[in-house]
Scaffold this motif. Structure first.
Motif, PDB file in Angstrom:
ATOM      1  N   ARG A 170       4.971   5.588   5.071  1.00 28.68           N
ATOM      2  CA  ARG A 170       5.426   5.523   6.470  1.00 28.68           C
ATOM      3  C   ARG A 170       6.911   5.174   6.549  1.00 28.68           C
ATOM      4  N   ILE A 171       7.326   4.182   5.798  1.00 26.79           N
ATOM      5  CA  ILE A 171       8.705   3.716   5.901  1.00 26.79           C
ATOM      6  C   ILE A 171       9.678   4.715   5.280  1.00 26.79           C
ATOM      7  N   VAL A 172       9.396   5.183   4.064  1.00 23.92           N
ATOM      8  CA  VAL A 172      10.335   6.094   3.407  1.00 23.92           C
ATOM      9  C   VAL A 172      10.394   7.437   4.142  1.00 23.92           C
ATOM     10  N   THR A 212       0.819  -1.211   0.000  1.00 23.29           N
ATOM     11  CA  THR A 212       0.000   0.000   0.000  1.00 23.29           C
ATOM     12  C   THR A 212       0.852   1.261   0.000  1.00 23.29           C
ATOM     13  N   GLN A 213       0.270   2.315  -0.535  1.00 23.88           N
ATOM     14  CA  GLN A 213       0.974   3.595  -0.560  1.00 23.88           C
ATOM     15  C   GLN A 213       1.146   4.159   0.849  1.00 23.88           C
ATOM     16  N   ALA A 240      16.699   5.850   0.412  1.00 23.57           N
ATOM     17  CA  ALA A 240      15.588   5.472   1.294  1.00 23.57           C
ATOM     18  C   ALA A 240      14.483   4.806   0.478  1.00 23.57           C
ATOM     19  N   ALA A 241      14.308   5.235  -0.774  1.00 28.45           N
ATOM     20  CA  ALA A 241      13.275   4.648  -1.638  1.00 28.45           C
ATOM     21  C   ALA A 241      13.554   3.172  -1.893  1.00 28.45           C
ATOM     22  N   GLY A 242      14.795   2.834  -2.255  1.00 30.35           N
ATOM     23  CA  GLY A 242      15.146   1.442  -2.515  1.00 30.35           C
ATOM     24  C   GLY A 242      15.093   0.587  -1.271  1.00 30.35           C
ATOM     25  N   THR A 243      15.536   1.132  -0.149  1.00 28.71           N
ATOM     26  CA  THR A 243      15.487   0.400   1.119  1.00 28.71           C
ATOM     27  C   THR A 243      14.038   0.150   1.522  1.00 28.71           C
ATOM     28  N   THR A 244      13.193   1.150   1.314  1.00 29.32           N
ATOM     29  CA  THR A 244      11.764   0.980   1.590  1.00 29.32           C
ATOM     30  C   THR A 244      11.176  -0.127   0.735  1.00 29.32           C
ATOM     31  N   ALA A 245      11.528  -0.141  -0.543  1.00 24.48           N
ATOM     32  CA  ALA A 245      11.037  -1.189  -1.437  1.00 24.48           C
ATOM     33  C   ALA A 245      11.457  -2.566  -0.941  1.00 24.48           C
ATOM     34  N   MET A 246      12.707  -2.690  -0.524  1.00 22.18           N
ATOM     35  CA  MET A 246      13.210  -3.969  -0.020  1.00 22.18           C
ATOM     36  C   MET A 246      12.417  -4.419   1.212  1.00 22.18           C
ATOM     37  N   VAL A 294      21.153  18.440  -0.683  1.00 20.20           N
ATOM     38  CA  VAL A 294      20.226  18.560   0.446  1.00 20.20           C
ATOM     39  C   VAL A 294      18.777  18.600  -0.026  1.00 20.20           C
ATOM     40  N   ASN A 295      18.564  18.654  -1.321  1.00 19.18           N
ATOM     41  CA  ASN A 295      17.194  18.703  -1.856  1.00 19.18           C
ATOM     42  C   ASN A 295      16.601  17.329  -2.158  1.00 19.18           C
ATOM     43  N   ASP A 296      17.352  16.256  -1.882  1.00 21.95           N
ATOM     44  CA  ASP A 296      16.813  14.905  -2.073  1.00 21.95           C
ATOM     45  C   ASP A 296      15.925  14.572  -0.877  1.00 21.95           C
ATOM     46  N   GLU A 297      14.727  15.158  -0.898  1.00 22.92           N
ATOM     47  CA  GLU A 297      13.810  15.047   0.241  1.00 22.92           C
ATOM     48  C   GLU A 297      12.529  14.326  -0.160  1.00 22.92           C
ATOM     49  N   LEU A 298      11.765  13.972   0.853  1.00 19.44           N
ATOM     50  CA  LEU A 298      10.529  13.222   0.669  1.00 19.44           C
ATOM     51  C   LEU A 298       9.593  13.896  -0.322  1.00 19.44           C
ATOM     52  N   GLU A 299       9.518  15.208  -0.256  1.00 10.49           N
ATOM     53  CA  GLU A 299       8.585  15.959  -1.107  1.00 10.49           C
ATOM     54  C   GLU A 299       8.901  15.804  -2.594  1.00 10.49           C
ATOM     55  N   GLN A 300      10.118  15.382  -2.926  1.00  9.46           N
ATOM     56  CA  GLN A 300      10.508  15.205  -4.323  1.00  9.46           C
ATOM     57  C   GLN A 300      10.036  13.870  -4.895  1.00  9.46           C
ATOM     58  N   LEU A 301       9.589  12.959  -4.026  1.00  9.48           N
ATOM     59  CA  LEU A 301       9.214  11.624  -4.477  1.00  9.48           C
ATOM     60  C   LEU A 301       7.775  11.579  -4.973  1.00  9.48           C
ATOM     61  N   ASP A 302       7.542  10.708  -5.932  1.00 13.47           N
ATOM     62  CA  ASP A 302       6.193  10.397  -6.419  1.00 13.47           C
ATOM     63  C   ASP A 302       5.779   9.106  -5.720  1.00 13.47           C
ATOM     64  N   MET A 303       4.969   9.235  -4.681  1.00 17.02           N
ATOM     65  CA  MET A 303       4.666   8.085  -3.828  1.00 17.02           C
ATOM     66  C   MET A 303       3.863   7.010  -4.556  1.00 17.02           C
ATOM     67  N   GLU A 304       3.010   7.432  -5.476  1.00 16.75           N
ATOM     68  CA  GLU A 304       2.260   6.443  -6.253  1.00 16.75           C
ATOM     69  C   GLU A 304       3.209   5.626  -7.123  1.00 16.75           C
ATOM     70  N   HIS A 305       4.144   6.321  -7.757  1.00 14.73           N
ATOM     71  CA  HIS A 305       5.124   5.629  -8.597  1.00 14.73           C
ATOM     72  C   HIS A 305       5.974   4.664  -7.764  1.00 14.73           C
ATOM     73  N   LEU A 306       6.462   5.129  -6.616  1.00 15.36           N
ATOM     74  CA  LEU A 306       7.282   4.278  -5.753  1.00 15.36           C
ATOM     75  C   LEU A 306       6.520   3.024  -5.346  1.00 15.36           C
ATOM     76  N   THR A 307       5.282   3.194  -4.946  1.00 20.14           N
ATOM     77  CA  THR A 307       4.459   2.041  -4.548  1.00 20.14           C
ATOM     78  C   THR A 307       4.274   1.075  -5.718  1.00 20.14           C
ATOM     79  N   ASN A 308       4.035   1.620  -6.895  1.00 17.28           N
ATOM     80  CA  ASN A 308       3.868   0.770  -8.070  1.00 17.28           C
ATOM     81  C   ASN A 308       5.155   0.062  -8.475  1.00 17.28           C
TER      82      ASN A 308
END
Length: 433
Positions: free
Chosen positions: A34-36, A28-29, A253-259, A391-405
């Motif tokens: 939560r994890i990322v 789930t997204q 953090a995105a890849g670790t979250t996926a794992m 320093v701009n590699d932050e959560l707000e830059q991520l596409d959470m739907e894409h990451l979940t998919n």
């Protein structure tokens, strides 16, 4: 009769699609977020190696593995795979050439030794890098030099010299301290050194690094499938608009979250045919030391495949729900994933950035050199990404739907390898540098 058969076929296809959709419904997204969010939070301080921030991240990942119900990796007593490294940091550097004192910022040493004391009465070789010489080429040749060397570098090469000097000023990390040769490089307009005095003092620390890993034991206990991501990042940087924390949300953090999400997903499935190893690697950013240590704990011939996951938080150039596989041509793992993803909304493509050398820039490379079909799954548009190592590699830059998919895509794409139905071809070790 034809219409009945066609209707049955449609029903069968629809049923298969429904099962696939239901299989990954637990990814789930909300849980991904939560994890990322936790891994990329400011209180992790950028997760730099040898800092309290990365230790906090390791504790979090360990707790997730405990929650999921994983077992420790083979040969381990708990989820933390801890090992020691040495950090060699420059303390003092004094050089005199022909009676002239050289400023410290114009000196750097490549050595594992605690102290160096050289004079022109010693056995050091003196090498000059002239104005028209290729400094990079000389440095490469010095790697094979067995004798201690004093290197006089012409001021024309100041920019490159300063970059190396700055890089080494923060210290170097080594698995072992050697008794090999040392090199001292000096930026100077003097082309000869009939008289010199060199004194170098280093601080040597033995420090601990920690991978975090867990396992789901399969029916074939000694056939392993690895899912991984590195959880370290670059820590605290120079402030930009008051922000100095390089959060590393996409990297990695995105890849670790996926794992972690894949561990949770596969734990909810029936026992897999092959044993599944889930690993968060440390020290990828400073030399891939975590994956190197991990590779030494197992027989690589027993590792069927490695799905390394890095920077999957943003859509790829191929569009939504797509990613690419580095080193696609080196085994048929990518082709097997493509076949598993046929009829879904997800797709895996060959790496579109061969000039970036991505196959060698992540933790898959260590196992690939041992013949394992080890590849990195990524979606970042690396040629355009502006937040990489900032320093701009932050959560707000991520596409959470894409990451979940992307997590769902890897779950579906890896299913055949996990079930034992698919066995990817091995990487040709002779073709991996």
């Amino acid at each position: 009769m034809k219409n009945i058969k066609f209707t049955l076929l449609l029903l069968a296809c629809g049923f298969t699609a429904a099962v696939s959709a239901q299989d990954v419904a637990s990814i789930t997204q909300a849980e991904t977020t939560r994890i990322v969010s936790t891994l990329s939070a400011d209180n992790m301080e950028g997760r730099a190696t040898f800092t309290p921030g990365i230790e906090k991240a390791a504790d979090f990942i360990q707790n997730e593995f405990q929650r999921i119900g994983l077992k420790p990796l083979p040969g381990e007593d708990d989820f933390k795979q801890t090992f020691s490294m040495y950090r060699v940091s420059p303390k003092e550097q004094e050089v005199k050439l022909n009676g002239k004192e050289i400023k410290p910022e114009k000196v750097f040493a490549i050595t594992d030794k605690k102290e160096l004391k050289w004079t022109n009465k010693g056995k050091q070789k003196v090498v000059t890098v002239g104005e028209k010489d290729n400094f990079r080429t000389v440095l490469g040749e010095l790697n094979n030099e067995q004798q201690d060397v004093l290197v006089l570098v012409h001021p024309k090469h100041e920019d490159l010299f300063s970059r190396y000097q700055h890089y080494l000023s923060s210290g170097s990390v080594k698995k072992q301290l050697t008794q090999g040769s040392s090199k001292v490089l000096v930026l100077t307009d003097q082309a000869k050194a009939p008289k010199y005095k060199v004194e170098v003092e280093n601080k040597i620390e033995q420090l601990q690094l920690t991978n975090v890993g867990g396992m789901i034991e399969g029916k074939r206990k000694d056939e392993y499938v690895v899912f991984s991501g590195h959880y370290d990042h670059i820590g605290i940087e120079a402030p930009v608009a008051g922000d100095s924390i390089a959060n590393g949300a996409d990297d990695d953090a995105a890849g670790t979250t996926a794992m972690i999400m894949l561990a949770d997903y596969y734990k909810q499935q029936p026992q897999p045919e092959r044993s599944l190893l889930f690993v968060a690697f440390t020290a990828e950013e400073i030399g891939g030391f975590g994956s190197k240590h991990f590779s030494e704990q197992l027989n690589p011939d027993q590792i069927v495949a490695m799905f390394n996951i890095e920077m999957v938080g943003k859509p790829s150039k191929f569009g939504p729900n797509s990613a690419y596989l580095t080193g696609f041509e080196r085994s048929d793992l990518g082709t097997l994933m493509q076949q598993r993803l046929q009829g879904t909304n997800y797709s895996i493509h060959p790496d579109p950035y061969p000039e970036q050398n991505l196959f060698y820039r992540s933790d898959n490379a260590t196992l690939a050199r041992l013949g394992v079909p080890a590849h990195t799954i990524s979606s970042v548009q690396i040629d355009q990404d502006k937040t990489y190592h900032t320093v701009n590699d932050e959560l707000e830059q991520l596409d959470m739907e894409h990451l979940t998919n992307m997590i769902k895509a890897i779950a579906l794409g890896s299913a055949g390898v996990v079930s034992g139905e698919d066995t990817p071809t091995r990487v040709d070790k002779s073709q991996v540098r």
